[in-house]
Design an enzyme around this catalytic site. Structure first.
Site, PDB file in Angstrom:
ATOM      1  N   ARG A  26      21.390  27.091  -1.194  1.00  0.00           N
ATOM      2  CA  ARG A  26      20.966  26.053  -2.142  1.00  0.00           C
ATOM      3  C   ARG A  26      19.599  26.386  -2.707  1.00  0.00           C
ATOM      4  O   ARG A  26      18.657  26.613  -1.946  1.00  0.00           O
ATOM      5  CB  ARG A  26      20.925  24.679  -1.471  1.00  0.00           C
ATOM      6  CG  ARG A  26      22.307  24.237  -1.066  1.00  0.00           C
ATOM      7  CD  ARG A  26      22.322  22.863  -0.442  1.00  0.00           C
ATOM      8  NE  ARG A  26      23.648  22.644   0.105  1.00  0.00           N
ATOM      9  CZ  ARG A  26      24.009  21.587   0.791  1.00  0.00           C
ATOM     10  NH1 ARG A  26      23.151  20.614   1.020  1.00  0.00           N
ATOM     11  NH2 ARG A  26      25.240  21.470   1.253  1.00  0.00           N
ATOM     12  N   SER A 117      25.643  19.548  -2.717  1.00  0.00           N
ATOM     13  CA  SER A 117      25.962  18.299  -2.029  1.00  0.00           C
ATOM     14  C   SER A 117      25.176  17.104  -2.540  1.00  0.00           C
ATOM     15  O   SER A 117      25.268  16.761  -3.702  1.00  0.00           O
ATOM     16  CB  SER A 117      25.774  18.504  -0.528  1.00  0.00           C
ATOM     17  OG  SER A 117      26.211  17.394   0.176  1.00  0.00           O
ATOM     18  N   HIS A 118      24.341  16.523  -1.667  1.00  0.00           N
ATOM     19  CA  HIS A 118      23.610  15.308  -2.006  1.00  0.00           C
ATOM     20  C   HIS A 118      22.284  15.607  -2.697  1.00  0.00           C
ATOM     21  O   HIS A 118      21.549  14.688  -3.029  1.00  0.00           O
ATOM     22  CB  HIS A 118      23.346  14.528  -0.711  1.00  0.00           C
ATOM     23  CG  HIS A 118      22.692  15.406   0.309  1.00  0.00           C
ATOM     24  ND1 HIS A 118      23.393  16.377   0.984  1.00  0.00           N
ATOM     25  CD2 HIS A 118      21.410  15.510   0.704  1.00  0.00           C
ATOM     26  CE1 HIS A 118      22.567  17.043   1.774  1.00  0.00           C
ATOM     27  NE2 HIS A 118      21.355  16.545   1.631  1.00  0.00           N
ATOM     28  N   ASP A 300      28.950  11.125  -1.414  1.00  0.00           N
ATOM     29  CA  ASP A 300      27.867  11.930  -2.002  1.00  0.00           C
ATOM     30  C   ASP A 300      28.362  12.799  -3.161  1.00  0.00           C
ATOM     31  O   ASP A 300      29.530  12.720  -3.565  1.00  0.00           O
ATOM     32  CB  ASP A 300      27.165  12.769  -0.931  1.00  0.00           C
ATOM     33  CG  ASP A 300      28.033  13.912  -0.413  1.00  0.00           C
ATOM     34  OD1 ASP A 300      29.261  13.791  -0.486  1.00  0.00           O
ATOM     35  OD2 ASP A 300      27.470  14.910   0.069  1.00  0.00           O
ATOM     36  N   ASP A 302      29.326  15.839  -3.611  1.00  0.00           N
ATOM     37  CA  ASP A 302      30.518  16.675  -3.477  1.00  0.00           C
ATOM     38  C   ASP A 302      31.631  16.020  -2.663  1.00  0.00           C
ATOM     39  O   ASP A 302      32.642  16.660  -2.352  1.00  0.00           O
ATOM     40  CB  ASP A 302      30.158  18.034  -2.864  1.00  0.00           C
ATOM     41  CG  ASP A 302      29.619  17.918  -1.445  1.00  0.00           C
ATOM     42  OD1 ASP A 302      28.904  16.940  -1.166  1.00  0.00           O
ATOM     43  OD2 ASP A 302      29.923  18.795  -0.613  1.00  0.00           O
ATOM     44  N   ASP A 304      31.869  14.845   0.492  1.00  0.00           N
ATOM     45  CA  ASP A 304      32.148  15.021   1.923  1.00  0.00           C
ATOM     46  C   ASP A 304      31.426  13.995   2.797  1.00  0.00           C
ATOM     47  O   ASP A 304      31.773  13.829   3.958  1.00  0.00           O
ATOM     48  CB  ASP A 304      31.887  16.458   2.392  1.00  0.00           C
ATOM     49  CG  ASP A 304      30.483  16.943   2.110  1.00  0.00           C
ATOM     50  OD1 ASP A 304      29.703  16.209   1.483  1.00  0.00           O
ATOM     51  OD2 ASP A 304      30.166  18.080   2.525  1.00  0.00           O
ATOM     52  N   ARG A 305      30.428  13.302   2.249  1.00  0.00           N
ATOM     53  CA  ARG A 305      29.738  12.274   3.040  1.00  0.00           C
ATOM     54  C   ARG A 305      30.258  10.888   2.712  1.00  0.00           C
ATOM     55  O   ARG A 305      30.849  10.685   1.650  1.00  0.00           O
ATOM     56  CB  ARG A 305      28.242  12.284   2.734  1.00  0.00           C
ATOM     57  CG  ARG A 305      27.564  13.542   3.146  1.00  0.00           C
ATOM     58  CD  ARG A 305      26.070  13.431   2.950  1.00  0.00           C
ATOM     59  NE  ARG A 305      25.450  14.650   3.450  1.00  0.00           N
ATOM     60  CZ  ARG A 305      24.198  14.741   3.827  1.00  0.00           C
ATOM     61  NH1 ARG A 305      23.397  13.702   3.739  1.00  0.00           N
ATOM     62  NH2 ARG A 305      23.711  15.888   4.270  1.00  0.00           N
ATOM     63  N   THR A 368      23.928  20.876  14.423  1.00  0.00           N
ATOM     64  CA  THR A 368      24.071  20.262  13.110  1.00  0.00           C
ATOM     65  C   THR A 368      24.758  21.223  12.135  1.00  0.00           C
ATOM     66  O   THR A 368      24.397  22.392  12.058  1.00  0.00           O
ATOM     67  CB  THR A 368      22.666  19.893  12.590  1.00  0.00           C
ATOM     68  OG1 THR A 368      22.133  18.891  13.450  1.00  0.00           O
ATOM     69  CG2 THR A 368      22.724  19.379  11.167  1.00  0.00           C
ATOM     70  N   GLU A 387      28.959  13.423  12.172  1.00  0.00           N
ATOM     71  CA  GLU A 387      27.527  13.704  12.184  1.00  0.00           C
ATOM     72  C   GLU A 387      26.803  12.431  11.754  1.00  0.00           C
ATOM     73  O   GLU A 387      27.312  11.655  10.935  1.00  0.00           O
ATOM     74  CB  GLU A 387      27.191  14.811  11.190  1.00  0.00           C
ATOM     75  CG  GLU A 387      27.738  16.161  11.569  1.00  0.00           C
ATOM     76  CD  GLU A 387      27.090  17.275  10.745  1.00  0.00           C
ATOM     77  OE1 GLU A 387      26.143  17.893  11.245  1.00  0.00           O
ATOM     78  OE2 GLU A 387      27.525  17.507   9.610  1.00  0.00           O
ATOM     79  N   SER A 389      24.502  12.231   9.823  1.00  0.00           N
ATOM     80  CA  SER A 389      24.103  12.356   8.425  1.00  0.00           C
ATOM     81  C   SER A 389      25.224  11.917   7.477  1.00  0.00           C
ATOM     82  O   SER A 389      25.429  12.523   6.442  1.00  0.00           O
ATOM     83  CB  SER A 389      23.723  13.803   8.149  1.00  0.00           C
ATOM     84  OG  SER A 389      24.813  14.655   8.508  1.00  0.00           O
ATOM     85  N   LYS A 400      33.947  17.778   6.350  1.00  0.00           N
ATOM     86  CA  LYS A 400      33.871  16.333   6.470  1.00  0.00           C
ATOM     87  C   LYS A 400      34.444  15.741   5.188  1.00  0.00           C
ATOM     88  O   LYS A 400      34.501  16.411   4.164  1.00  0.00           O
ATOM     89  CB  LYS A 400      32.446  15.879   6.740  1.00  0.00           C
ATOM     90  CG  LYS A 400      31.372  16.377   5.802  1.00  0.00           C
ATOM     91  CD  LYS A 400      30.016  16.060   6.410  1.00  0.00           C
ATOM     92  CE  LYS A 400      28.887  16.340   5.437  1.00  0.00           C
ATOM     93  NZ  LYS A 400      28.410  17.728   5.511  1.00  0.00           N
TER      94      LYS A 400
HETATM   95  C1  VG1 Z   1      22.144  18.110   6.540  1.00  0.00           C
HETATM   96  C2  VG1 Z   1      22.657  17.217   7.643  1.00  0.00           C
HETATM   97  C3  VG1 Z   1      23.826  17.875   8.338  1.00  0.00           C
HETATM   98  C4  VG1 Z   1      24.906  18.211   7.304  1.00  0.00           C
HETATM   99  C5  VG1 Z   1      24.313  19.065   6.196  1.00  0.00           C
HETATM  100  C6  VG1 Z   1      25.291  19.340   5.087  1.00  0.00           C
HETATM  101  O1  VG1 Z   1      21.654  19.310   7.097  1.00  0.00           O
HETATM  102  O2  VG1 Z   1      21.640  16.910   8.563  1.00  0.00           O
HETATM  103  O3  VG1 Z   1      24.319  17.004   9.324  1.00  0.00           O
HETATM  104  O4  VG1 Z   1      25.965  18.895   7.907  1.00  0.00           O
HETATM  105  O5  VG1 Z   1      23.187  18.399   5.629  1.00  0.00           O
HETATM  106  O6  VG1 Z   1      25.789  18.165   4.516  1.00  0.00           O
HETATM  107  P1  VG1 Z   1      20.094  19.570   7.338  1.00  0.00           P
HETATM  108  O7  VG1 Z   1      20.018  20.972   7.814  1.00  0.00           O
HETATM  109  O8  VG1 Z   1      19.427  19.325   6.016  1.00  0.00           O
HETATM  110  O9  VG1 Z   1      19.666  18.559   8.339  1.00  0.00           O
HETATM  111  V1  VG1 Z   1      26.264  18.153   2.884  1.00  0.00           V
HETATM  112  O10 VG1 Z   1      26.963  16.745   2.536  1.00  0.00           O
HETATM  113  O11 VG1 Z   1      24.910  18.732   2.219  1.00  0.00           O
HETATM  114  O12 VG1 Z   1      27.373  19.481   2.770  1.00  0.00           O
HETATM  115 CO    CO Z   2      27.981  16.750   0.757  1.00  0.00          CO
END
Ligand code: VG1
Ligand code: CO
Length: 584
Positions: A26, A117-118, A300, A302, A304-305, A368, A387, A389, A400
């Site tokens: 990213r 993602s988010h 979110d 994409d 998945d959340r 994680t 998770e 998150s 997810k």
């Molecule tokens: C975060 C979350 C983690 C999740 C990841 C991807 O990672 O804490 O639980 O799997 O995002 O989610 P980090 O390393 O920033 O804590 V998503 O929806 O961005 O694919």
């Molecule tokens: Co996501």
């Protein structure tokens, strides 16, 4: 339409920093747009894979800015690396769980997901790319480190170009991603290549329909005492939400808000939590909105959340996965034969552990990142995973899945309320769960875009603190004092590491944790998904078995632990931050 192409080897040189984080690579859009940036990473990916020629992959993204440009570049690289076919989502769109379902439904070689993602989107924000393997899940560490290694030595990439002798228009540029169907390209240097534009939802929706009792969910939507609101946050799930909640379940069109996917998510942060989905949270609060729905949900960028809300009530993701596991067998047809195991990421609160114990099934605690669940799911040792998150999922795919989680909650409400005169509220369902299992209070503080130097210094300070505590210990089970003013002692102070029970691979340095003698926990981690600076995550958890102590606010319940964590970590001194950016 058809066209022809030739394969050209184009010289390039390594670009620094192309290392995959928690979930893919990213970076800011401007970084991805640098000459050869995307080309280098994708060629490094293809070079790390065996048996690629003649294979088919899926390709799609969350529709953020630069999605379609990236798709065209990747198709050229795919064609020139001998792939036979790329299945591209309609208009370049495939939500993350949908791409996982496409890979699995068609036994594909793998897939490429274009998402950050988010993280916010648009020309000045983030873009991302992630590779998923044949089981439909994120590439494991072995693959991502092979890719990274290649990015450090790359000297050329294979690219499909218009043949020299051919003065025709560029056929790749001419592919219309808004038209479903196939385009075949003949290759002057070898076998032909196909771009197939597929429906973004068909495989995924068919899968979800096979898992849930849609007639029962439809009956819930038809109840006069039930109303529902889904916030797609202008991310990828709007059209999916519309198809499922409106077309299939009979919800009113207004039950999907911010349903139009936008390249910049309307300027918002497409992260379904109490801070960034504040509009939905307010709409679900009867004090602010007399017409508050009985259930609110968000997803979110994409898809998945997920976040699940009752009327003025927030379901923590740690509680959500525990409750879904507890009710799975009775409420969700896909799980009608029961569960063999469940899993959660380390910082996720232990509510799921109590359900696993009650069910007498395996509970796994992994680092994680969703990639760590893949092997457990493949081995049928974890059917439901979560998770903290806002990630919840099951073994129907290897990502997810936001909409899956929402359907689980609809199924639970439908099941609990079936045959009753009044709807059983989400709040009552959760409170009853706490009564039975106890409540795991949980909160996460995020300090986003902190200066990297300060964040690293703070982590080094915590390492030293842990080392000193462990060194001063007389025996391995002697409780340790973290602070002279804090009476609860620490039973474990370490940096979490994990050995995968299936393939024996090891992941170290996955989060500094202080586990207290009463089971409470304080954890510090650095995020692996940001695109600039560092994000510090502070997680706190406390278990409350007594029903009389369960109805207080989580912040109040956790206050002593959070204050202690801030004190001993010297977070403010190291980072200059008094307040977190986001509290969950
Ligand atoms: C975060 C979350 C983690 C999740 C990841 C991807 O990672 O804490 O639980 O799997 O995002 O989610 P980090 O390393 O920033 O804590 V998503 O929806 O961005 O694919
Ligand atoms: Co996501």
């Amino acid at each position: 339409m058809t066209g022809s192409f030739a394969i050209k080897s184009i010289p390039t040189s390594p670009i620094d920093g192309q290392k995959t984080g928690t979930s893919g690579l990213r970076k800011k859009v401007s970084v991805f747009q640098q000459p050869n940036y995307l080309h280098n990473w994708v060629q490094s990916l293809f070079s790390s894979l065996d048996g690629l020629p003649g294979s088919t992959i899926a390709l799609g993204g969350d529709g953020r800015y630069w999605n379609k440009d990236a798709i065209r570049i990747i198709c050229r690289l795919a064609a020139a690396n001998g792939l036979a076919r790329v299945k591209v989502g309609h208009n370049g769109i495939l939500c993350t769980p949908a791409i996982s379902s496409v890979i699995r439904a068609h036994d594909l070689y793998g897939g490429i997901i274009l998402t950050a993602s988010h993280n916010p989107g648009g020309p000045t924000n983030d873009f991302g790319i992630k590779y998923n393997v044949a089981n439909g899940g994120p590439a494991p560490e072995t693959v991502t480190s092979a890719i990274f290694k290649n990015t450090a030595t790359i000297s050329e990439y294979n690219y499909a170009v218009v043949p020299d002798a051919d003065h025709a228009a560029d056929p790749f540029a001419a592919v219309d991603l808004s038209v479903k169907g196939e385009t075949t390209f003949s290759n002057v240097d070898g076998p032909s290549f196909v771009i197939e534009v597929i429906d973004s939802a068909d495989d995924y929706v068919t899968l979800l329909q096979s898992m849930f009792d849609f007639a029962k969910l439809k009956a819930l939507f038809a109840r006069p005492d039930f109303s529902f609101l889904f916030d797609a946050m202008n991310g990828v799930t709007g059209p999916y939400g519309h198809r499922i909640f409106v077309d299939l379940l009979g919800g009113k069109p207004e039950c999907v808000m911010r349903g139009e996917p936008l390249e910049d998510f309307g300027g918002a942060h497409p992260d379904p939590n109490l801070t960034y989905a504040a509009e939905l949270v307010a709409k679900c609060d009867p004090k602010q909105n007399p017409q508050a729905p009985d259930m609110g949900a968000a997803s979110d960028g994409d898809g998945d959340r997920n976040m699940v809300l009752g009327k003025g009530f927030f379901v923590t993701p740690s509680d959500s996965v525990a409750l879904i596991a507890a009710k799975a067998k009775e409420a969700i047809p896909y799980f009608k034969n029961g569960l063999k195991g469940v899993a959660r990421s380390m910082p996720t609160a232990g509510a799921l552990d109590r359900v696993a114990a009650e069910l007498g099934i395996e509970l796994h605690e992994v680092p994680t990142g969703w990639k760590y669940f893949g092997n457990l799911m493949d081995a049928e040792r974890a059917q439901i995973c979560g998770e903290e998150s806002f990630g919840t999922g099951s073994d129907h795919v290897r990502e997810k899945d936001g909409i899956f989680a929402v359907l689980c909650w609809l199924a639970i409400v439908a099941h609990e309320s079936a045959g009753k005169d009044a709807l059983v509220s989400i709040e009552d369902i959760v409170i009853n769960h706490w009564k039975k299992y106890g409540r795991n209070f949980f909160s996460r503080y995020d300090y986003e875009e902190v200066e990297t130097k300060g964040a690293n210094a703070m982590m080094a300070h915590i390492d030293e603190l842990q080392a000193n505590m462990n060194a001063a210990r007389g025996s391995p089970d002697e409780p340790m004092a973290l602070d002279p003013d804090f009476s609860t002692k620490v039973a474990l102070a370490d940096n979490f590491s994990y050995v995968d029970p299936i393939d024996g691979s090891e992941a170290t340095g996955q989060g500094r944790r202080f586990v207290f003698t009463d089971g409470s926990r304080v954890i510090f981690r650095l995020s692996g998904t940001g695109s600039s600076g560092a994000t510090i995550r502070l997680y706190a958890e406390r278990y409350e078995p007594d029903e009389n102590g369960q109805l207080v606010n989580a912040q109040a319940a956790l206050k002593p632990f959070i204050e202690l964590a801030l004190k001993v970590s010297k977070l403010e001194a190291f980072t200059g931050r008094r307040e977190p950016t986001v509290i969950t």
